[in-house]
Motif scaffolding. Sequence first.
Motif, PDB file in Angstrom:
ATOM      1  N   GLU A   8       0.900  -0.993  -0.474  1.00 12.96           N
ATOM      2  CA  GLU A   8       0.095   0.018   0.144  1.00 12.96           C
ATOM      3  C   GLU A   8       0.751   1.401  -0.110  1.00 12.96           C
TER       4      GLU A   8
ATOM      5  N   SER B  53      -9.905  -2.771   2.941  1.00 15.69           N
ATOM      6  CA  SER B  53      -8.868  -1.937   3.006  1.00 15.69           C
ATOM      7  C   SER B  53      -8.693  -0.723   2.322  1.00 15.69           C
TER       8      SER B  53
ATOM      9  N   GLY C 152      -7.049  -1.032   8.247  1.00 14.01           N
ATOM     10  CA  GLY C 152      -7.719  -2.114   7.033  1.00 14.01           C
ATOM     11  C   GLY C 152      -8.368  -3.251   6.580  1.00 14.01           C
TER      12      GLY C 152
END
Length: 295
Positions: A121, A161, A256
């Motif tokens: 991420e 997420s 998340g």
Amino acid sequence: VTMATYAVDIRRLTPFLGNVPLKAITPGMIQSTYGAMLKTGLSPRSVEQVHTVLHRALSHAMHWGLTSRNPAQLVSPPRPGRREMTALSSVQLQRLLAHTEGSRWHPLWVLMASTGLRKGEALGLGWQDVDLDARKLTVRRALQRQPGIGVVFVPPKSAKSRRTVYLSDVACSVLWAQRQYQEACRLRAEEWLNSGLVFTNLQGGPLESGEVNRALTQALRQAGLPHIRVHDLRHTTASILLEAGTHPKIVQDLLGHSTIRLTLDTYSHLTPALHREAAQTMDVVLGCLRQGPLS
């Protein structure tokens, strides 16, 4: 239609079930496949992940009328042993960040440790996902290296997420610095790839996961700290927040996690602080009562 239809998502299954028609797949075939995967050296956790994908694929097949049942529902995947949690203490984290201050990796460590972002991420974060004026970022994608394909952007791990994360003063400060550093790199580079990513290599392209791993290992060693994985910075975030009494629901949203149960199961060893806080709260509420001797 055969299982080869889903080869992109479950390529590990293709050698075992790739030529079997969906309607012909039985629970016994699937169970035998999992056993064969373990014999090839695949870890129980990897086989469990394969099971999750297969279960989902067969559920979709039922929905589309391609098969009348989901045989994966009758199969028990191997359960990996719970990995011992590894995280830095708040003092150790401060030491790591103080040691790396001024390095090109410092902003990445600060952002990951203060937000709990997964490595993919953070590496997939684009400047269009960051609003420093509003002091927040949005997780929309992750960067991942796939065999035979290369580095690609993939959707977040789950619906939860895909989230908005609010930034601390320190995180905002290092992101401002990262933007200025990146502009300086662009001016120095003979060729610059305008990827739009927040964290890049020295030519503006995406960072390789292995390079990030090596950078953290080196920083920890130089700072005299125990070795942790990059992913353990995420555990560090959660551990510090929960030990400080932050509600698990807030930690779930920050990380998340798909459910709060996952958060509680993962960090159950850190919740005594919340129990102590609950007891102290009741003391405040019931403090007006004067307990005399029982008659």
